[in-house]
Design a protein around this motif. Structure first.
Motif, PDB file in Angstrom:
ATOM      1  N   GLU A 153       0.948  -1.226   0.087  1.00  0.00           N
ATOM      2  CA  GLU A 153       0.116  -0.049   0.159  1.00  0.00           C
ATOM      3  C   GLU A 153       0.691   1.216   0.083  1.00  0.00           C
ATOM      4  OE1 GLU A 153      -3.012   1.520   3.115  1.00  0.00           O
ATOM      5  OE2 GLU A 153      -3.684  -0.123   2.240  1.00  0.00           O
ATOM      6  N   LEU A 154       0.629   2.165  -0.714  1.00  0.00           N
ATOM      7  CA  LEU A 154       0.941   3.647  -0.819  1.00  0.00           C
ATOM      8  C   LEU A 154      -0.025   4.863  -0.800  1.00  0.00           C
ATOM      9  CD1 LEU A 154       3.383   5.442  -1.125  1.00  0.00           C
ATOM     10  CD2 LEU A 154       3.297   5.305  -3.480  1.00  0.00           C
ATOM     11  N   GLN A 155      -0.198   5.480   0.258  1.00  0.00           N
ATOM     12  CA  GLN A 155      -1.174   6.334   0.175  1.00  0.00           C
ATOM     13  C   GLN A 155      -2.595   6.008   0.117  1.00  0.00           C
ATOM     14  OE1 GLN A 155       0.042   9.586  -2.463  1.00  0.00           O
ATOM     15  NE2 GLN A 155       1.540  10.205  -1.242  1.00  0.00           N
ATOM     16  N   GLY A 156      -2.922   4.758   0.671  1.00  0.00           N
ATOM     17  CA  GLY A 156      -4.251   4.058   0.706  1.00  0.00           C
ATOM     18  C   GLY A 156      -4.527   3.236  -0.338  1.00  0.00           C
ATOM     19  N   ARG A 157      -3.347   3.039  -1.242  1.00  0.00           N
ATOM     20  CA  ARG A 157      -3.944   2.267  -2.667  1.00  0.00           C
ATOM     21  C   ARG A 157      -2.779   1.115  -2.562  1.00  0.00           C
ATOM     22  NH1 ARG A 157      -8.097   4.697  -6.035  1.00  0.00           N
ATOM     23  NH2 ARG A 157      -7.303   2.895  -7.310  1.00  0.00           N
ATOM     24  N   GLU A 158      -3.302  -0.048  -2.955  1.00  0.00           N
ATOM     25  CA  GLU A 158      -2.595  -1.271  -2.997  1.00  0.00           C
ATOM     26  C   GLU A 158      -1.769  -1.289  -4.565  1.00  0.00           C
ATOM     27  OE1 GLU A 158      -3.403  -5.887  -3.346  1.00  0.00           O
ATOM     28  OE2 GLU A 158      -3.767  -5.195  -1.332  1.00  0.00           O
ATOM     29  N   LEU A 159      -0.598  -1.200  -4.545  1.00  0.00           N
ATOM     30  CA  LEU A 159       0.008  -0.892  -5.832  1.00  0.00           C
ATOM     31  C   LEU A 159       0.279  -2.194  -6.564  1.00  0.00           C
ATOM     32  CD1 LEU A 159       3.310   1.448  -4.852  1.00  0.00           C
ATOM     33  CD2 LEU A 159       1.002   2.081  -5.721  1.00  0.00           C
ATOM     34  N   GLU A 160       0.066  -2.253  -8.158  1.00  0.00           N
ATOM     35  CA  GLU A 160       0.414  -3.311  -8.807  1.00  0.00           C
ATOM     36  C   GLU A 160       1.795  -2.809  -9.637  1.00  0.00           C
ATOM     37  OE1 GLU A 160      -2.899  -4.008 -11.708  1.00  0.00           O
ATOM     38  OE2 GLU A 160      -4.253  -3.606 -10.230  1.00  0.00           O
ATOM     39  N   VAL A 161       2.438  -3.363  -9.209  1.00  0.00           N
ATOM     40  CA  VAL A 161       3.965  -3.340  -9.946  1.00  0.00           C
ATOM     41  C   VAL A 161       4.575  -4.484 -10.668  1.00  0.00           C
ATOM     42  CG1 VAL A 161       6.577  -2.710  -9.473  1.00  0.00           C
ATOM     43  CG2 VAL A 161       4.654  -2.195  -7.871  1.00  0.00           C
ATOM     44  N   ARG A 162       5.064  -4.214 -12.003  1.00  0.00           N
ATOM     45  CA  ARG A 162       5.389  -5.121 -13.045  1.00  0.00           C
ATOM     46  C   ARG A 162       6.332  -4.542 -14.127  1.00  0.00           C
ATOM     47  NH1 ARG A 162       2.455  -4.161 -17.613  1.00  0.00           N
ATOM     48  NH2 ARG A 162       0.428  -3.276 -17.233  1.00  0.00           N
ATOM     49  N   ILE A 163       7.048  -5.267 -14.778  1.00  0.00           N
ATOM     50  CA  ILE A 163       8.004  -4.878 -15.822  1.00  0.00           C
ATOM     51  C   ILE A 163       7.042  -4.134 -16.616  1.00  0.00           C
ATOM     52  CG2 ILE A 163       9.384  -5.530 -17.797  1.00  0.00           C
ATOM     53  CD1 ILE A 163      10.940  -5.836 -15.091  1.00  0.00           C
ATOM     54  N   ASP A 164       7.357  -3.019 -17.357  1.00  0.00           N
ATOM     55  CA  ASP A 164       6.766  -2.112 -18.205  1.00  0.00           C
ATOM     56  C   ASP A 164       7.155  -2.802 -19.840  1.00  0.00           C
ATOM     57  OD1 ASP A 164       5.671  -0.325 -19.988  1.00  0.00           O
ATOM     58  OD2 ASP A 164       6.842   1.214 -19.089  1.00  0.00           O
TER      59      ASP A 164
END
Length: 168
Positions: A153-164
């Protein structure tokens, strides 16, 4: 210290983006400005001061800092002389809060390695779209960020992180 140049970044309509760039004549004065001005109040608001290490700028690290708001409309800083992306170094980050700016995103990802550049994508109207990119100097740090920050979570949101996969 002695200032070579000071610019306030502006929107297309001429209003301030809430940030600026100051170029000092020497690195010692820039470091002193960061140390002494970080967190001070200007016109009733605290300011965020840091070294601007973005690619494509003049001055090679002599810059004094950039304020806490702003960022391009997806074009990013130094966009004209942008170097090609090394495969595996750029991440796509989805589900950002509309309040997250590029400096906050960069600070969040710094825990995983040396960040080269960050963009929080905005539409033509200047409103954030809720996603962005984070580029690391090496693929190992990018992979570390996926493993450590995907679902965090960052600033109340669960991040989706993947290769661009669309990085160029």
């Amino acid at each position: 210290g002695n200032v070579d140049q000071a610019n306030i970044l502006q929107q297309e309509d001429g209003t301030s983006k809430g940030c600026g760039i100051v170029v000092y004549q020497n690195a010692r004065d820039a470091s002193r400005a960061i140390r002494e001005l970080q967190g001070t109040i200007v016109h009733g608001r605290p300011i965020f001061v840091r070294e601007d290490r973005e690619q494509g700028g003049r001055g090679g690290g002599r810059r004094g800092g950039r304020g806490g708001r702003g960022g391009g409309r997806g074009r990013g800083r130094g966009g004209f002389n942008r170097k090609p992306v090394t495969p595996g170094t750029q991440l796509f980050v989805n589900n950002l809060s509309f309040d997250t700016n590029w400096t906050e995103l960069k600070d969040h990802f710094r825990q995983c390695g040396d960040v080269d550049r960050v963009d929080v994508i905005e539409g033509p109207d200047g409103r954030k779209k809720g996603f962005g990119t984070v580029r690391f100097f090496n693929a190992k740090d990018a992979q570390n960020a996926i493993e450590r920050l995907n679902g965090v979570e960052l600033q109340g949101r669960e991040l989706e992180v993947r290769i661009d996969n669309k990085a160029r």
